[in-house]
Scaffold this active site. Sequence first.
Site, PDB file in Angstrom:
ATOM      1  N   GLY A  19       0.814  -1.223   0.000  1.00  0.00           N
ATOM      2  CA  GLY A  19       0.000   0.000   0.000  1.00  0.00           C
ATOM      3  C   GLY A  19       0.842   1.266   0.000  1.00  0.00           C
ATOM      4  O   GLY A  19       2.025   1.247   0.327  1.00  0.00           O
ATOM      5  N   ARG A  23      -2.814   8.046   4.197  1.00  0.00           N
ATOM      6  CA  ARG A  23      -3.025   8.887   5.384  1.00  0.00           C
ATOM      7  C   ARG A  23      -1.728   9.458   5.960  1.00  0.00           C
ATOM      8  O   ARG A  23      -1.749  10.333   6.804  1.00  0.00           O
ATOM      9  CB  ARG A  23      -3.779   8.069   6.449  1.00  0.00           C
ATOM     10  CG  ARG A  23      -5.220   7.805   6.082  1.00  0.00           C
ATOM     11  CD  ARG A  23      -5.835   6.689   6.906  1.00  0.00           C
ATOM     12  NE  ARG A  23      -5.455   5.350   6.423  1.00  0.00           N
ATOM     13  CZ  ARG A  23      -5.896   4.210   6.925  1.00  0.00           C
ATOM     14  NH1 ARG A  23      -6.722   4.214   7.950  1.00  0.00           N
ATOM     15  NH2 ARG A  23      -5.514   3.046   6.420  1.00  0.00           N
ATOM     16  N   LYS A  30       4.471   3.989   2.785  1.00  0.00           N
ATOM     17  CA  LYS A  30       4.371   3.999   4.245  1.00  0.00           C
ATOM     18  C   LYS A  30       5.400   3.090   4.912  1.00  0.00           C
ATOM     19  O   LYS A  30       6.041   3.490   5.894  1.00  0.00           O
ATOM     20  CB  LYS A  30       2.958   3.582   4.664  1.00  0.00           C
ATOM     21  CG  LYS A  30       2.773   3.480   6.153  1.00  0.00           C
ATOM     22  CD  LYS A  30       1.326   3.432   6.575  1.00  0.00           C
ATOM     23  CE  LYS A  30       0.610   2.199   6.107  1.00  0.00           C
ATOM     24  NZ  LYS A  30      -0.786   2.171   6.598  1.00  0.00           N
ATOM     25  N   GLY A 148     -10.633  -2.470  12.393  1.00  0.00           N
ATOM     26  CA  GLY A 148     -11.765  -3.355  12.165  1.00  0.00           C
ATOM     27  C   GLY A 148     -12.236  -3.901  13.510  1.00  0.00           C
ATOM     28  O   GLY A 148     -11.418  -4.222  14.379  1.00  0.00           O
ATOM     29  N   ASN A 385      49.849  21.827  20.959  1.00  0.00           N
ATOM     30  CA  ASN A 385      48.869  22.803  21.448  1.00  0.00           C
ATOM     31  C   ASN A 385      48.468  23.711  20.300  1.00  0.00           C
ATOM     32  O   ASN A 385      49.320  24.387  19.721  1.00  0.00           O
ATOM     33  CB  ASN A 385      49.508  23.621  22.583  1.00  0.00           C
ATOM     34  CG  ASN A 385      48.449  24.421  23.316  1.00  0.00           C
ATOM     35  OD1 ASN A 385      47.519  24.952  22.697  1.00  0.00           O
ATOM     36  ND2 ASN A 385      48.585  24.532  24.625  1.00  0.00           N
ATOM     37  N   ALA A 431      51.955  33.746  17.292  1.00  0.00           N
ATOM     38  CA  ALA A 431      50.539  34.091  17.117  1.00  0.00           C
ATOM     39  C   ALA A 431      50.363  34.983  15.896  1.00  0.00           C
ATOM     40  O   ALA A 431      51.230  35.790  15.567  1.00  0.00           O
ATOM     41  CB  ALA A 431      50.034  34.802  18.369  1.00  0.00           C
ATOM     42  N   ARG A 448      54.531  37.390  10.035  1.00  0.00           N
ATOM     43  CA  ARG A 448      53.601  38.512  10.128  1.00  0.00           C
ATOM     44  C   ARG A 448      54.445  39.764  10.053  1.00  0.00           C
ATOM     45  O   ARG A 448      55.645  39.744  10.334  1.00  0.00           O
ATOM     46  CB  ARG A 448      52.819  38.459  11.439  1.00  0.00           C
ATOM     47  CG  ARG A 448      53.694  38.566  12.655  1.00  0.00           C
ATOM     48  CD  ARG A 448      52.925  38.489  13.960  1.00  0.00           C
ATOM     49  NE  ARG A 448      53.821  38.710  15.075  1.00  0.00           N
ATOM     50  CZ  ARG A 448      53.861  37.997  16.176  1.00  0.00           C
ATOM     51  NH1 ARG A 448      53.051  36.976  16.325  1.00  0.00           N
ATOM     52  NH2 ARG A 448      54.702  38.295  17.140  1.00  0.00           N
TER      53      ARG A 448
HETATM   54  C1  UD1 Z   1      -6.463  -3.173   8.257  1.00  0.00           C
HETATM   55  C2  UD1 Z   1      -7.610  -4.155   8.494  1.00  0.00           C
HETATM   56  C3  UD1 Z   1      -8.322  -3.768   9.773  1.00  0.00           C
HETATM   57  C4  UD1 Z   1      -7.366  -3.763  10.917  1.00  0.00           C
HETATM   58  C5  UD1 Z   1      -6.154  -2.873  10.632  1.00  0.00           C
HETATM   59  C6  UD1 Z   1      -5.114  -3.127  11.685  1.00  0.00           C
HETATM   60  C7  UD1 Z   1      -8.388  -4.920   6.330  1.00  0.00           C
HETATM   61  C8  UD1 Z   1      -9.442  -4.806   5.299  1.00  0.00           C
HETATM   62  N1  UD1 Z   1      -8.496  -4.135   7.395  1.00  0.00           N
HETATM   63  O1  UD1 Z   1      -7.042  -1.905   8.018  1.00  0.00           O
HETATM   64  O2  UD1 Z   1      -9.370  -4.687  10.056  1.00  0.00           O
HETATM   65  O3  UD1 Z   1      -8.016  -3.337  12.101  1.00  0.00           O
HETATM   66  O4  UD1 Z   1      -5.568  -3.175   9.350  1.00  0.00           O
HETATM   67  O5  UD1 Z   1      -4.020  -2.275  11.574  1.00  0.00           O
HETATM   68  O6  UD1 Z   1      -7.489  -5.731   6.186  1.00  0.00           O
HETATM   69  N2  UD1 Z   1      -1.836  -3.339   1.726  1.00  0.00           N
HETATM   70  C9  UD1 Z   1      -1.397  -3.965   0.569  1.00  0.00           C
HETATM   71  N3  UD1 Z   1      -2.161  -3.892  -0.541  1.00  0.00           N
HETATM   72  C10 UD1 Z   1      -3.345  -3.230  -0.573  1.00  0.00           C
HETATM   73  C11 UD1 Z   1      -3.783  -2.586   0.611  1.00  0.00           C
HETATM   74  C12 UD1 Z   1      -3.001  -2.669   1.750  1.00  0.00           C
HETATM   75  O7  UD1 Z   1      -0.342  -4.590   0.578  1.00  0.00           O
HETATM   76  O8  UD1 Z   1      -3.971  -3.227  -1.626  1.00  0.00           O
HETATM   77  C13 UD1 Z   1      -0.983  -3.405   2.933  1.00  0.00           C
HETATM   78  C14 UD1 Z   1      -0.493  -2.038   3.339  1.00  0.00           C
HETATM   79  O9  UD1 Z   1       0.794  -1.770   2.775  1.00  0.00           O
HETATM   80  C15 UD1 Z   1      -0.434  -2.140   4.875  1.00  0.00           C
HETATM   81  C16 UD1 Z   1      -1.430  -3.232   5.209  1.00  0.00           C
HETATM   82  O10 UD1 Z   1      -1.739  -3.901   4.021  1.00  0.00           O
HETATM   83  O11 UD1 Z   1       0.834  -2.519   5.318  1.00  0.00           O
HETATM   84  C17 UD1 Z   1      -2.695  -2.711   5.860  1.00  0.00           C
HETATM   85  O12 UD1 Z   1      -3.337  -1.788   4.990  1.00  0.00           O
HETATM   86  P1  UD1 Z   1      -4.116  -0.534   5.541  1.00  0.00           P
HETATM   87  O13 UD1 Z   1      -4.714   0.175   4.396  1.00  0.00           O
HETATM   88  O14 UD1 Z   1      -3.303   0.233   6.473  1.00  0.00           O
HETATM   89  O15 UD1 Z   1      -5.309  -1.262   6.335  1.00  0.00           O
HETATM   90  P2  UD1 Z   1      -6.179  -0.636   7.505  1.00  0.00           P
HETATM   91  O16 UD1 Z   1      -7.157   0.317   6.941  1.00  0.00           O
HETATM   92  O17 UD1 Z   1      -5.316  -0.155   8.604  1.00  0.00           O
HETATM   93 CA    CA Z   2      -3.098   0.072   8.773  1.00  0.00          CA
END
Ligand code: UD1
Ligand code: CA
Length: 469
Positions: A19, A23, A30, A148, A385, A431, A448
């Site tokens: 991802g 945010r 990230k 979640g 020195n 100096a 000097r």
């Molecule tokens: C997710 C969980 C949520 C949980 C939370 C805990 C899901 C749908 N939700 O939400 O229930 O409480 O984590 O921290 O799983 N990523 C990918 N590919 C994608 C999307 C995300 O590899 O297409 C990876 C991101 O890089 C990240 C991780 O998955 O490291 C979590 O993704 P993120 O979007 O942060 O999920 P949350 O909304 O936090």
């Molecule tokens: Ca997350």
Amino acid sequence: MRVPETKLSRCCVVILAAGQGTRMRSQRAKVLQDLCGRPMIHYAAQAAQSLQPERTLVIIGHEADRVRESLQGFPVEFALQAEQKGTGHALMQALPALKDFQGDVVVFYGDTPLVTGRDLEAVISGRERSGADLALLTAKLESPAGYGRVVRRGSEIDCVVEESDATPEQKQISEVNPGIYCFRSVALRLAMQGLDNRNVQGEYYLTDAIALLRKNGRKVVAVPSAQPENLLGINTRADLARAAKQIWLHRAQRFMLEGVTLLDPDSFFASHQVKIGRDAVIYPNVFLEGTTEIGAGATLFPNSRIVDSRIGARARILDGCLISESLVGEEATVGPFAHLRAHAEIGAHCRIGNFVEVKNSKVGDKAKSAHLTYLGDAHIGEGANIGAGTITCNYDGFSKNRTFVGDGAFIGSGTELVAPVRIGEGAYVAAGSTITQDVPPRSLGIARSRQVNKEGWVKKGDKKKTADK
Ligand code: UD1
Ligand code: CA
């Protein structure tokens, strides 16, 4: 704590790290954000490694090449999620690699850096104990927002509902899903086949695997975490700061147990490779970065940053110094406000004082340079020195040249040493000199113009030449 070999040999780990992390509002993926001196993804990779799994797969997508590069040296493999369509879709990308694998698959997120090997072991043993098809760690949080929610029916889990899809009542649930799962591999394949993206975000949710497996009569259990503080998911810069705080504090506690005095453990910042000897005393706001090593009994006064450097035993680094790629010998004193860089080597018992910069120079034992000086590309002999305001003129506009000051030499204040130049052993430089030629051992170099005093120059009553009172 080690898990017995038989159990370990059966698990594979999948870390989701494709991802962007919208945010964070960053140019950078990230999982590459710096967290206490290393990219966030290193923490997850290390936790995975402590399980000694058969294989670890990292799902990459956003800035894939950089993520791959940052994990060089970790025993991991990669699978690409070219388009980021959700955590479920990310996990699907691991399936080809796990096609023939029959054991447990531990899945967690690359944005959960405080997770430890123990937390992962807990979810594995939770699954094994219960004989479930899927186990997930859960945590009860005072403020569950952003996670979640775990919807239970009695002792069983019905589903995990994402915050954006949750009803107001479901949002009241304090038990959350930190995203640490252990699947039986058959159940994993089954669940991934059934995922869809019919939800508010239009994504394939990994969490839908829970409801899906339940519908298929499979067993899903919750393993309440003993250490919910480890399960923080990083979505924003504020989360990043909270995680950093925990990591810094954890390192502070470790060093205190090893015999280091920290005047304020809340304000102690050391990278994971830093080593500190016993009885070292560290004041607040000292940053120890890279491979820095602090010798036993050294004292670091406030507000210094020390990067990839070694500070000798019982040395004292006074307030406000920047020291990088340098060595400070035993019982030397550096600062306040000194700058050592690019292979400065300060000998034992030396004194490097305020507003002194030393670059790529070796300063022999017991030498002193106490004030306002630049030593660049120089060799300073033992016990020499260096007077206040000395400058090695090491750069002629084309190349860097070396200055040599012999043992026990004395350089008067306000001297310029125009390199290349040699001041012999035990020699003196007067100096205010601008030295362009070598000074032989035990000689005096003066360069000097001679002073002329014009007596009576200010005539009585000469208003112009009399300073205003
Ligand atoms: C997710 C969980 C949520 C949980 C939370 C805990 C899901 C749908 N939700 O939400 O229930 O409480 O984590 O921290 O799983 N990523 C990918 N590919 C994608 C999307 C995300 O590899 O297409 C990876 C991101 O890089 C990240 C991780 O998955 O490291 C979590 O993704 P993120 O979007 O942060 O999920 P949350 O909304 O936090
Ligand atoms: Ca997350």
